[in-house]
Scaffold this motif. Structure first.
Motif, short mmCIF file in Angstrom:
data_model
loop_
_atom_site.label_atom_id
_atom_site.label_comp_id
_atom_site.label_asym_id
_atom_site.label_seq_id
_atom_site.Cartn_x
_atom_site.Cartn_y
_atom_site.Cartn_z
N GLN A 158 12.91 6.60 3.96
CA GLN A 158 13.71 7.71 3.42
C GLN A 158 12.83 8.91 3.09
O GLN A 158 13.18 10.06 3.39
CB GLN A 158 14.48 7.25 2.18
CG GLN A 158 15.38 8.32 1.60
CD GLN A 158 16.13 7.82 0.37
OE1 GLN A 158 16.21 6.62 0.10
NE2 GLN A 158 16.68 8.75 -0.39
N ALA A 159 11.67 8.65 2.49
CA ALA A 159 10.75 9.75 2.15
C ALA A 159 10.28 10.47 3.40
O ALA A 159 10.25 11.71 3.44
CB ALA A 159 9.55 9.20 1.36
N ARG A 187 8.70 10.57 -4.65
CA ARG A 187 8.39 10.42 -6.08
C ARG A 187 8.76 9.02 -6.58
O ARG A 187 8.00 8.40 -7.33
CB ARG A 187 9.12 11.49 -6.91
CG ARG A 187 8.51 12.87 -6.76
CD ARG A 187 9.07 13.85 -7.79
NE ARG A 187 10.53 13.98 -7.72
CZ ARG A 187 11.18 14.86 -6.96
NH1 ARG A 187 10.50 15.71 -6.22
NH2 ARG A 187 12.49 14.92 -6.97
N GLU A 188 9.93 8.53 -6.16
CA GLU A 188 10.36 7.19 -6.58
C GLU A 188 9.42 6.12 -6.04
O GLU A 188 9.02 5.21 -6.77
CB GLU A 188 11.79 6.93 -6.10
CG GLU A 188 12.38 5.65 -6.65
CD GLU A 188 13.84 5.46 -6.28
OE1 GLU A 188 14.31 4.31 -6.44
OE2 GLU A 188 14.50 6.41 -5.83
N LEU A 189 9.03 6.25 -4.78
CA LEU A 189 8.11 5.29 -4.17
C LEU A 189 6.76 5.31 -4.88
O LEU A 189 6.18 4.26 -5.16
CB LEU A 189 7.94 5.61 -2.68
CG LEU A 189 6.98 4.72 -1.88
CD1 LEU A 189 7.40 3.25 -1.95
CD2 LEU A 189 6.92 5.21 -0.44
N ALA A 190 6.26 6.49 -5.21
CA ALA A 190 4.97 6.61 -5.89
C ALA A 190 4.98 5.95 -7.25
O ALA A 190 3.93 5.50 -7.73
CB ALA A 190 4.59 8.08 -6.02
N LEU A 231 1.86 12.95 -2.72
CA LEU A 231 2.27 13.90 -3.76
C LEU A 231 1.09 14.80 -4.15
O LEU A 231 1.24 16.01 -4.28
CB LEU A 231 2.81 13.17 -5.00
CG LEU A 231 4.18 12.54 -4.85
CD1 LEU A 231 4.48 11.62 -6.03
CD2 LEU A 231 5.27 13.60 -4.71
N VAL A 232 -0.08 14.19 -4.31
CA VAL A 232 -1.29 14.95 -4.64
C VAL A 232 -1.61 15.94 -3.51
O VAL A 232 -2.07 17.05 -3.76
CB VAL A 232 -2.48 14.00 -4.91
CG1 VAL A 232 -3.79 14.77 -5.01
CG2 VAL A 232 -2.24 13.19 -6.17
N ASP A 233 -1.34 15.53 -2.26
CA ASP A 233 -1.60 16.39 -1.10
C ASP A 233 -0.61 17.54 -1.00
O ASP A 233 -0.75 18.40 -0.13
CB ASP A 233 -1.54 15.58 0.20
CG ASP A 233 -2.70 14.60 0.35
OD1 ASP A 233 -3.71 14.73 -0.38
OD2 ASP A 233 -2.59 13.70 1.22
N GLY A 234 0.42 17.55 -1.87
CA GLY A 234 1.38 18.66 -1.86
C GLY A 234 2.73 18.35 -1.25
O GLY A 234 3.59 19.23 -1.18
N ASP A 247 0.81 -1.22 0.00
CA ASP A 247 0.00 0.00 0.00
C ASP A 247 0.84 1.27 0.00
O ASP A 247 0.31 2.37 -0.22
CB ASP A 247 -0.94 0.02 1.21
CG ASP A 247 -1.98 -1.08 1.15
OD1 ASP A 247 -2.32 -1.53 0.04
OD2 ASP A 247 -2.46 -1.49 2.23
N LEU A 248 2.14 1.15 0.25
CA LEU A 248 2.99 2.33 0.37
C LEU A 248 3.16 3.12 -0.93
O LEU A 248 3.16 4.35 -0.89
CB LEU A 248 4.35 1.94 0.96
CG LEU A 248 4.28 1.46 2.42
CD1 LEU A 248 5.65 0.97 2.89
CD2 LEU A 248 3.76 2.55 3.33
N PRO A 249 3.29 2.47 -2.12
CA PRO A 249 3.38 3.28 -3.34
C PRO A 249 2.14 4.17 -3.57
O PRO A 249 2.27 5.34 -3.93
CB PRO A 249 3.54 2.24 -4.46
CG PRO A 249 4.24 1.10 -3.78
CD PRO A 249 3.60 1.06 -2.40
N MET A 250 0.95 3.64 -3.32
CA MET A 250 -0.26 4.45 -3.49
C MET A 250 -0.33 5.54 -2.44
O MET A 250 -0.75 6.67 -2.74
CB MET A 250 -1.51 3.56 -3.43
CG MET A 250 -2.79 4.33 -3.72
SD MET A 250 -2.82 5.17 -5.34
CE MET A 250 -2.97 3.80 -6.44
N LEU A 251 0.09 5.24 -1.23
CA LEU A 251 0.15 6.26 -0.18
C LEU A 251 1.07 7.40 -0.62
O LEU A 251 0.74 8.57 -0.45
CB LEU A 251 0.65 5.65 1.13
CG LEU A 251 0.91 6.65 2.24
CD1 LEU A 251 -0.40 7.07 2.90
CD2 LEU A 251 1.85 6.09 3.27
N ALA A 252 2.20 7.04 -1.20
CA ALA A 252 3.14 8.06 -1.69
C ALA A 252 2.50 8.89 -2.80
O ALA A 252 2.67 10.12 -2.83
CB ALA A 252 4.42 7.39 -2.19
#
Length: 162
Positions: free
Chosen positions: A59-60, A39-42, A29-32, A20-25
């Motif tokens: 790291q993020a 960005r890499e995780l997303a 990003l959308v949240d600002g 679930d972490l890539p979608m959370l990322a």
């Protein structure tokens, strides 16, 4: 509470799944929020290497100045989120009983009482005993929700028992 800050305690309490972490990322990003690791995780697929996903997530958070709480704090937040979930009708008593993890921690008398009652749940609890257990759990959840110093902005984690 900010989505990333909320995710930090869920990560430490082991209720946030690595997939679930890539979608959370992406949502962050959308949240600002923005950082190279975020960005890499997303951009990673859901089924990426778990170690890589976890490392990028941590790291993020570091790049964004979001601290990871200690296990006790994360466990208390999980316990409080379960109480609020029950009080607000987002979780059933059964879901609360099934959502306890090894990282749940109790610090106050109200947290201890709620944890004690929730831990009594078993799929083998008799049908005659279930209504009384549910009432006790609901009452303990209401006491905890009314007395906690952890705040009502805590989001209920997604069920790990899908």
């Amino acid at each position: 509470m900010d989505r990333l800050q909320d995710s930090a305690w869920q990560y430490v309490a082991e209720v946030l799944r690595p997939e679930d972490l890539p979608m959370l990322a992406a949502h962050a990003l959308v949240d600002g929020h923005d950082s190279p690791a975020l960005r890499e995780l997303a951009g990673l697929p859901r089924r990426s290497d778990v170690t890589e996903v976890r490392e990028l997530y941590v790291q993020a958070l570091s790049e964004l100045g979001v601290p990871l709480p200690d296990e006790e704090t994360a466990g208390r937040r999980l316990l409080v989120s379960l109480a609020f979930g029950l009080v607000q009708g987002d979780l059933s008593p059964k879901e609360v009983g099934n959502s306890l993890s090894m990282t749940v921690a109790a610090h106050t008398e109200e947290e201890t009482q709620f944890l004690s009652i929730a831990a009594e749940y078993s799929e083998w609890i008799g049908p005659d005993d279930l209504p009384a257990w549910e009432r006790e759990l609901q009452a303990a959840a209401q006491l905890l929700a009314a007395s906690t110093d952890l705040g009502s902005g805590i989001r209920v984690p997604a069920s790990r028992h899908d």
